[in-house]
Design an enzyme around this catalytic site. Sequence first.
Site: not given
Length: 400
Positions: A37, A199, A352, A375
């Site tokens: 990053r 999920k 990720g 996100g």
Amino acid sequence: MAVKSIRDVELKGKRVFFRFDFNVPLDGGGGIQDDTRIRRAVPTLKLALGAGAKCILSSHLGRPKGQRKPELSLKPVAERLSKLLNVEVAFVQDCIGPEVKAAVDALQPGGALLLENLRFHAGETKNDEEFARELGSIADVFVNDAFGTAHRAHASTAGITQFVGTKAAGLLLMEELESLGKAFSNPARPLIALFGGAKVSDKLGVLENLADRLDTILIGGGMANTFLKAQGVNPGISKTEDDLLETAVKIMESVQKNGNRIILPADVVTAEAIEPKARTMVCEVESIPPGEMALDIGPRTSALFRKEIEAAATIVWNGPMGVFETEPFKNGTRNVARAVGAAKAFSVVGGGDTVRAVKLFGVRDRISYISTGGGAFMEYMEGKTLPGVAALDTSSQIKK
């Protein structure tokens, strides 16, 4: 929405407040484990330093929840940036207050200063107006280059823009918006998406938003078990989200109603437990043993997915095909990663676990674009407005 690029802003002699995403993993001794990053911020910084800007750098690190925690200090980031830029990046032990103002006043054109962790102040995550005003008071220009936090309406991503006259996106943020726009706004067809992970609930908004826009959806990982169960398949002891079975049926019907396709695993790798030396077997999804769980897609499914990937013109991938961190269950994700890496299509990877997978299986350099957002990447695909991007709209007015 009109968003200006940093390339279109006069920077010489200006105090430029940068919001980066330096939320990097640290080891126990304060060392940086992965500086990806930080490296992604270097092109924007080199442009600004070369243009003679007075560069004020900011970021969060971890979740200190408004408390000063020495183990979450950004000082190691300043040291790493100094080496990467071959320019001394000064560091100040706060992000607002007299010490910060003095350090900014001392900055020379072409100089850089990193502020301490924004989240040491509770006003950052609360998007407190006074905190945002203080951040903006030391800047002539605001540049957001942190796509990873663009889905957060925080003081340093949204609130500050009310108090700085000129605002723009950094090179990385512009790159993210252009790449995601290329994948979703006007994509080359066929457009396919691979979704995995544990999920359905994690991908529900994405699936509902993209159901009529994707030509083909390939589903693997744990989330496939819920879709299979919704079709009447007995998944053994595999984890499923039974409260979403009806939703899964509606999603499949919605996809097919629009003439698009949703493809589920035909075979899986099963075991009684997630263990490196677990006894595994490959079976058709209709034949999962009662006491076992599906932990990876099988070879027939890998071949089926590869065929779809090879025929695609645009590929979006989020979520692994199985528990790839454990040896017996990595083949499905590895096969998909290699197929995406070999594809001629424009490919975008985000999240990720998925980014770790393409690195682990050696195809990182063959992916067209790897998003820095987790996100933010998901919320973009859900069709949500990203506050950190909306705040850069040049048509909005500033407060005095």
